[in-house]
Scaffold this motif. Structure first.
Motif, short mmCIF file in Angstrom:
data_model
loop_
_atom_site.label_atom_id
_atom_site.label_comp_id
_atom_site.label_asym_id
_atom_site.label_seq_id
_atom_site.Cartn_x
_atom_site.Cartn_y
_atom_site.Cartn_z
N GLN A 26 20.65 0.99 35.11
CA GLN A 26 19.99 1.95 34.19
C GLN A 26 19.39 1.24 32.98
OE1 GLN A 26 22.84 4.98 33.02
NE2 GLN A 26 23.36 5.36 35.17
N TYR B 35 25.41 1.06 35.58
CA TYR B 35 25.05 1.11 34.17
C TYR B 35 24.00 0.04 33.85
CZ TYR B 35 25.41 1.03 29.09
OH TYR B 35 25.12 1.06 27.76
N GLU C 295 30.62 0.79 38.74
CA GLU C 295 30.10 1.53 37.58
C GLU C 295 29.28 0.61 36.69
OE1 GLU C 295 33.29 1.39 38.41
OE2 GLU C 295 33.83 3.43 39.01
#
Lengths: 253, 381
Positions: free
Chosen positions: B146, B143, B139
């Motif tokens: 992004q 993240y 995760e």
């Protein structure tokens, strides 16, 4: 063979003369501003005591804060190594050294006279002779009486300031709140003891510990530290000269 | 130790680079200022912008920052901030590059920096990349990817250029070449006696963030050639690894003390050291993903858990035949100060002595540090 050791400390300058491994003279002089002349004075004093002259000396080694400025020394070593050698000479079984001097405090872990690890206090005066000097002044007690005064206390005051200046203000506010002198003295000594004990515990020093440096002469601090660490210290008859002794021993090799 | 011509050249490179930046800006090129290794240079360069470092290592700009920031935060954060907001009224002059940036690209690492950036943003346009701090979870990688995509858009907006995959790949190849050159140089430092001093090495480690990528590569090549031919004389000196906080330009205090006391620094586990170049970016993958994967692995103490750093320290001390580690931290740098405990435990287990030095940018503790280093050298020999 005769060798000399000089320990140029921030408060006092110490000299030791060794003849064939035995101490034949020592001197303790105040350092004051001119630490080179203090070193010369201490050196002259031990030579006079032994009735010899400079040319009779095989080696001069220096240690302490002014170690690199003593030009007549053959070599300079750190006081950490010097104390380890000096204490090993007196008590070979020791594996931890606590040295509280005028300007700093150190805890050294040793094995057979060799330094294994060490810690020193941070940049400020907390946990040093200076801390005691200033706070004793705030109490209006001669520094030499601070220890015996503290021993009379039944409920030591809690002093939490590490900073010497703040501790002095803390002493003043305790006095204004009516705390007894002996309780404040005991509180001050406990605060130093706690600080030193934390360093000793970080190095895992638990037994066979020597206490040296000028502050080792203070019975109150010694008792408080022994209580905090739950040990009984080895304290040399003259705890101020182990650094100079170690420097002289380093000269012998 | 031999006098290295390439180091002398590097020391005099400041003005030349300032002129280059000024010319570039006149021609419309944008200059981005960064503080941290977590901001990928490749994205800035692929947008056709240039970049420079804004980390301060000078003591005289610290007091300027103290008009805004609390006393008890690290000198790097204060010196950087002071250098940027300095209006010259106090008589202190910041180095020229601090006032030349069009955009600051900062990152959420430690608390002091994060909060300082909030204040900085009202002085200079500032963009923040958020950084997930549990680096090993999938995760976190998503993240961070992004965040890098958003940063890429911000760079496109700043420069008006579109960043293509091809451009990114080209910059990644170029950065990897620089990393290889650093590895080459570090491999030479494994020799005993060491062919280059740590103080000299620090010059290039500090300049790497300031020079243009071409100039950096050129300097590294010159340095590698020169150091390859050094035949070090003398005997073994205690081989020291520095581990901990970065030493930004202007700050050379502790390496100078170490080497004046007879030690030689052979490796730095630091942002001015291995952390900047150790891992390459995977050239076979999608460039943005490859960048995210590479950069999130930097073993900064803001990451938790950070076992990778400890493994890295142990590996480096073996590879560089280190006699002792000097764990260097800046006052109030909680991350590296607290992480000291785990590093010390690991080094103790491995039988490697460690000395802890916590300091700031002032010279008030030079003697005290000197004494500790003296004793440490005596302990090692």
């Amino acid at each position: 063979m005769i060798s000399a050791g000089l320990d140029s400390g921030s408060a006092t300058t110490k000299a030791v003369l060794l003849k064939d491994g035995k101490c034949i003279a020592y001197s303790i002089q105040p350092t004051a501003f001119d630490f080179i002349s203090a070193a010369e004075k201490a050196y002259k004093d031990v030579l006079d005591q032994a009735g010899i002259v400079k040319s009779d000396i095989d080696h001069v080694y220096s240690t302490g804060y002014g170690r690199n400025s003593i030009k007549f020394a053959d070599k300079a070593i750190s006081e950490i190594t010097a104390h380890a050698l000096g204490v090993y000479h007196l008590y070979p079984e020791v594996n931890g050294i606590i040295d509280i001097g005028g300007q700093d405090s150190k805890v050294v872990s040793v094995y057979n006279g060799k330094v294994v690890d060490f810690l020193m206090n941070d940049k400020c005066a907390a946990g040093t002779g200076k801390f005691l000097e200033y706070t004793a002044r705030a109490l209006e007690v001669p520094i030499d009486d601070l220890g015996s005064l503290a021993l009379a206390s039944e409920k030591p005051a809690c002093i939490t300031s590490m900073c010497t200046v703040f501790a002095e203000s803390e002493v003043i506010s305790l006095r204004s709140r009516g705390s007894a002198k002996e309780d404040i003295a005991a509180g001050l000594i406990e605060s130093i003891a706690r600080r030193i004990a934390v360093m000793a515990l970080q190095l895992g020093i638990k037994q066979n510990v020597a206490f040296v440096g000028g502050v080792a002469k203070n019975t109150g601090i010694r008792a408080a530290l022994e209580k905090e660490l739950q040990v009984s210290f080895y304290v040399p008859p003259e705890p101020q000269i182990t650094g100079a002794l170690g420097a002289a021993l380093y000269g012998i090799g | 130790m031999d006098h290295l011509k390439s180091i002398e050249y590097l020391k005099s490179s400041y003005n030349k680079r300032i002129c280059q930046i000024a010319d570039e800006r006149k021609a419309g090129k944008k200059l981005v200022g960064t503080f941290c290794l977590f901001v990928p240079d490749e994205i800035i360069l692929a947008a056709g912008a240039d970049r420079t470092i804004l980390c301060g290592g000078r003591n005289d700009t610290v007091s300027i920052a103290e008009q805004y920031l609390p006393r008890n935060i690290c000198p790097l954060v204060k010196s950087s901030f002071g250098s940027i907001v300095n209006d010259g009224c106090s008589g202190v002059r910041s180095c020229s590059h601090f006032s030349m940036v069009d955009l600051i690209v900062a990152e959420n690492t430690c608390d002091s920096k994060k909060k300082m950036y909030e204040i900085l943003a009202s002085h200079v346009p500032t963009y923040i990349i958020d950084l997930p701090q549990r680096p090993d979870s999938p995760e976190a990688l998503q993240y961070f990817l992004q965040e890098l995509e958003k940063f890429k858009s911000r760079m496109e907006q700043l420069t008006g250029n579109r960043i293509t995959a091809e451009q990114l790949k080209k910059e990644i190849r170029s950065s990897n070449e620089t990393r290889k050159l650093f590895h080459k140089l570090y491999a030479l430092r494994k020799k005993d006696p060491a062919p280059i001093s740590g103080v000299d090495m620090l010059t290039i480690l500090q300049k790497q963030y300031f020079l243009s990528p071409e100039e950096l590569k050129k300097s590294l090549k010159l340095l590698v050639d020169e150091v390859e031919n050094v035949r070090p004389e003398g005997t073994h000196r205690p081989r020291i690894m520095i581990s901990g906080c970065p030493m930004s330009a202007g700050n050379t205090k502790v390496p100078e003390i170490i080497e004046s006391k007879g030690g030689v620094i052979v490796v730095e586990e630091s942002c001015t050291g291995t952390r900047s170049f150790w891992d390459p970016v995977d050239e076979s993958k999608d460039p943005m993903l490859a960048l995210a994967e590479r950069y999130i692995r930097i073993p900064c103490s803001c990451m938790s858990p950070n076992e990778r750093r400890i493994e890295n320290i142990l590996e480096l001390s073996r590879d560089f035949k280190v006699d002792g580690v000097i764990y260097y931290t800046l006052q109030f740098c909680h991350g590296y100060n607290i992480e000291k405990y785990k590093v010390q435990q690991a080094l103790k287990k491995a039988g490697i002595p460690m000395l802890f030095v916590e300091t700031d940018y002032s010279n008030s503790d030079v003697e005290q540090i000197g004494l500790r280093v003296d004793a440490f050298m005596e302990m090692l020999s």
